[in-house]
Design an enzyme around this catalytic site. Structure first.
Site, PDB file in Angstrom:
ATOM      1  N   TYR A  37       0.901  -1.257  -0.183  1.00 27.66           N
ATOM      2  CA  TYR A  37      -0.091   0.062  -0.072  1.00 27.66           C
ATOM      3  C   TYR A  37       0.898   1.224   0.043  1.00 27.66           C
ATOM      4  CZ  TYR A  37      -3.837   3.362   1.674  1.00 27.66           C
ATOM      5  OH  TYR A  37      -4.640   4.226   1.486  1.00 27.66           O
TER       6      TYR A  37
ATOM      7  N   GLY B 272       3.277   1.289  -3.282  1.00 20.41           N
ATOM      8  CA  GLY B 272       2.218   1.508  -4.230  1.00 20.41           C
ATOM      9  C   GLY B 272       1.977   2.941  -4.412  1.00 20.41           C
TER      10      GLY B 272
ATOM     11  N   ARG C 267     -11.025  -0.805  10.503  1.00 20.05           N
ATOM     12  CA  ARG C 267     -10.564   0.657  10.592  1.00 20.05           C
ATOM     13  C   ARG C 267     -10.921   0.947  12.189  1.00 20.05           C
ATOM     14  NH1 ARG C 267     -10.745   4.009   5.098  1.00 20.05           N
ATOM     15  NH2 ARG C 267     -12.028   2.328   3.856  1.00 20.05           N
TER      16      ARG C 267
ATOM     17  N   ASN D 239     -14.555  -0.333  13.702  1.00 16.16           N
ATOM     18  CA  ASN D 239     -14.364  -1.199  14.633  1.00 16.16           C
ATOM     19  C   ASN D 239     -15.004  -0.993  16.049  1.00 16.16           C
ATOM     20  OD1 ASN D 239     -12.870  -3.246  13.257  1.00 16.16           O
ATOM     21  ND2 ASN D 239     -11.014  -3.177  14.483  1.00 16.16           N
ATOM     22  N   PHE D 240     -14.519   0.221  16.428  1.00 15.97           N
ATOM     23  CA  PHE D 240     -14.902   0.742  17.861  1.00 15.97           C
ATOM     24  C   PHE D 240     -16.360   0.763  17.808  1.00 15.97           C
ATOM     25  CE2 PHE D 240     -10.711   2.772  19.432  1.00 15.97           C
ATOM     26  CZ  PHE D 240      -9.935   1.535  19.520  1.00 15.97           C
TER      27      PHE D 240
ATOM     28  N   ARG E  30      -4.265   9.344  16.862  1.00 16.16           N
ATOM     29  CA  ARG E  30      -4.693   9.660  15.558  1.00 16.16           C
ATOM     30  C   ARG E  30      -5.474  10.858  15.149  1.00 16.16           C
ATOM     31  NH1 ARG E  30      -1.607   5.945  15.062  1.00 16.16           N
ATOM     32  NH2 ARG E  30      -1.766   4.022  14.658  1.00 16.16           N
TER      33      ARG E  30
ATOM     34  N   PRO F 288       2.166   2.964  12.954  1.00 17.85           N
ATOM     35  CA  PRO F 288       2.751   4.389  13.227  1.00 17.85           C
ATOM     36  C   PRO F 288       2.205   4.912  14.773  1.00 17.85           C
ATOM     37  CG  PRO F 288       1.094   4.534  11.584  1.00 17.85           C
ATOM     38  CD  PRO F 288       1.100   3.126  11.883  1.00 17.85           C
TER      39      PRO F 288
END
Ligand SMILES: NC(=O)c1ccc[n+]([C@@H]2O[C@H](COP(=O)([O-])OP(=O)(O)OC[C@H]3O[C@@H](n4cnc5c(N)ncnc54)[C@H](O)[C@@H]3O)[C@@H](O)[C@H]2O)c1
Length: 328
Positions: free
Chosen positions: A149, A152, A190, A194-195, A215, A278
Site C-alpha cells: 500500500y 504503491g 479501521r 471497529n470501535f 490519530r 505508526p
C-alpha cells in the site's frame, strides 16, 4: 470544457467509502459522474441511491486494465484502503496503485483531462517528524506487510509528477489522512468502524498497544469538500497536499468517546500492536489552508454521532459481520 460549469467526471473507486460521497457531492453540483469500480471493497449499496440520477453512470472495471472514455476530470480513488483488504492480495494492491495510475494518467493525457490522485498519509510511513509536512520524505519500510500500500501509493505519486513534468499533464496529488464517516466498511478493521460496531454490540473494544498512540480523524464531508476544491485550483497547484484534521486524539480516548456516544456497556481490551503501526499521525495542513482556504469544520463528536447512526442501521441488517483488528 473546463471553464464550463458542467463537467464529465470520472471517479475510480466510486463505489467505495470516500468515492460514493464524492459521487454524491459532484452529482449535487450538477456534473455528469462516471463511477468506475471493480467492487473489491466497494459495494452497490453505497451507490444504490445514486443510480436513480440520470447523470450517474456505473461501470464495473478493474483499473489495472486500460480504460477508454471521454471525460474532463478524473479522481483516482481506486485502491483498497483498509489493511485487511490491501494485505489480502498485496500484489494486486501494488498493481492497482501503479498500473492503475499508469492507465489513468494515459487516459488523462489522451483526453486532456485534469487528474487527481488520492494518495495517503501512509507515504510518510512511521514518521520521525510531527506534524507531517508535505516536504517530509517519509520513513517507510519497503519490504513489510504494509509496503504494498505505502510503496504503491508512493510510486503512483512518482508517476503523477513524471507525467506532469514530461507531458505537462494537469495533476493534483492529495495526501489524505484518516477519514471516517457513514459507508466505511463494516468489517474492514479501521479503528473508527471497529470501535463503533463493537460498542453497538456490547462486545469488548479492542485496543492495540496501550492506546496512547494518536490519530487525527477527518469527517468525510470535510474531506470531500477539500478534494473538490483542490481539483478546482489553478494549474500551478499540483500538491502533494495534506488533507486531514489536525485534532489529535489517542486511540484510547476515541474508544471512550464511542462508548459514551453509543451508551454502550463495552469494556476496553488490549492486544499487541501490529507491525509498522505508526505511533503518531497528524497532518500539517498549512498548505491546504493557504491554497484552498479550507479547514475541516465537523467536530469529532458530531461526526462520530452521524457515523454511529449509520452503523446502527447497518448492524440491524447485518448482525453477523466479523470485526477485524487494526489500529489505524
Ligand atoms: N479513508 C481514508 O481514511 C483514506 C486515507 C488515505 C487515503 N485514502 C485513499 O482514498 C481512496 C478511497 O479510500 P476509501 O477509504 O474510500 O476505501 P474503499 O476501500 O472504501 O474504496 C476503494 C474503492 O476502490 C475500489 N477498487 C479497489 N481496487 C480496484 C481496482 N483494481 N479497480 C477498480 N476499483 C478498485 C474498491 O472496490 C472500492 O470501491 C483510496 O485510494 C485510499 O487509498 C483513504
Amino acid at each position: 470544457m473546463r471553464n464550463q460549469p458542467h463537467k464529465r467526471v470520472l471517479i475510480t473507486g466510486g463505489a467505495g467509502f470516500l468515492g460514493s460521497h464524492l459521487c454524491q457531492r459532484l452529482l449535487g453540483d450538477r456534473h455528469d459522474v462516471l463511477c468506475v469500480d471493480n467492487f473489491y471493497t466497494g459495494t452497490k449499496d453505497n451507490i444504490a441511491e445514486l443510480l436513480k440520477d440520470p447523470r450517474f453512470e456505473l461501470l464495473r472495471h478493474d483499473v489495472t486494465f486500460p480504460l477508454y472514455v471521454e471525460v474532463d476530470e478524473i479522481y483516482n480513488l481506486a485502491c483498497p484502503a483498509s489493511p485487511i483488504y490491501y494485505q489480502f492480495d498485496p500484489i494486486q494492491t501494488t498493481k492497482t496503485s501503479v498500473h492503475g495510475a499508469i492507465n489513468l494518467l494515459g487516459l488523462a493525457k489522451r483526453v486532456k483531462a485534469r487528474i487527481l490522485q488520492a494518495s495517503t498519509s501512509e507515504v510518510y510511513g512511521d514518521p520521525e517528524m510531527h506534524p507531517q509536512r508535505e516536504s517530509y520524505w517519509g520513513h517507510v519500510n519497503p519490504i513489510g506487510d504494509r509496503s504494498c500500500y505505502d510503496e504503491g501509493k508512493r510510486c503512483a505519486e512518482t508517476l503523477f509528477f513524471d507525467y506532469y513534468r514530461q507531458h505537462r499533464l494537469e495533476i493534483k496529488v492529495a495526501r489524505i489522512f484518516n477519514t471516517y464517516g457513514p459507508r466505511m466498511g463494516i468489517g474492514d478493521g479501521r479503528v473508527v468502524s471497529n470501535f463503533i460496531v463493537q460498542a453497538l454490540r456490547g462486545d469488548p473494544i479492542t485496543i492495540y498497544g496501550d492506546g496512547s498512540q494518536t490519530r487525527s480523524f477527518c469527517y468525510v464531508d470535510d474531506l470531500v469538500a477539500a478534494l473538490v476544491l483542490l481539483m478546482g485550483t489553478p494549474a500551478d497547484v499540483v500538491g502533494p497536499m495534506n488533507l486531514g484534521n489536525q485534532g489529535e486524539v489517542t486511540v484510547k480516548r476515541l474508544a471512550e468517546m464511542v462508548i459514551s456516544l453509543t451508551k454502550s456497556k463495552s469494556k476496553l481490551t488490549y492486544r499487541n500492536l501490529p507491525n509498522d503501526d505508526p505511533t503518531r499521525r497528524c497532518p500539517d495542513i498549512s498548505l491546504a489552508r493557504e491554497r484552498l482556504g479550507w479547514t475541516p469544520n465537523v467536530p469529532l463528536e458530531e461526526g462520530l454521532q452521524r457515523t454511529i447512526e449509520y452503523f446502527r442501521a447497518i448492524a440491524e441488517t447485518r448482525p453477523s459481520v466479523e470485526v477485524h483488528g487494526d489500529a489505524r
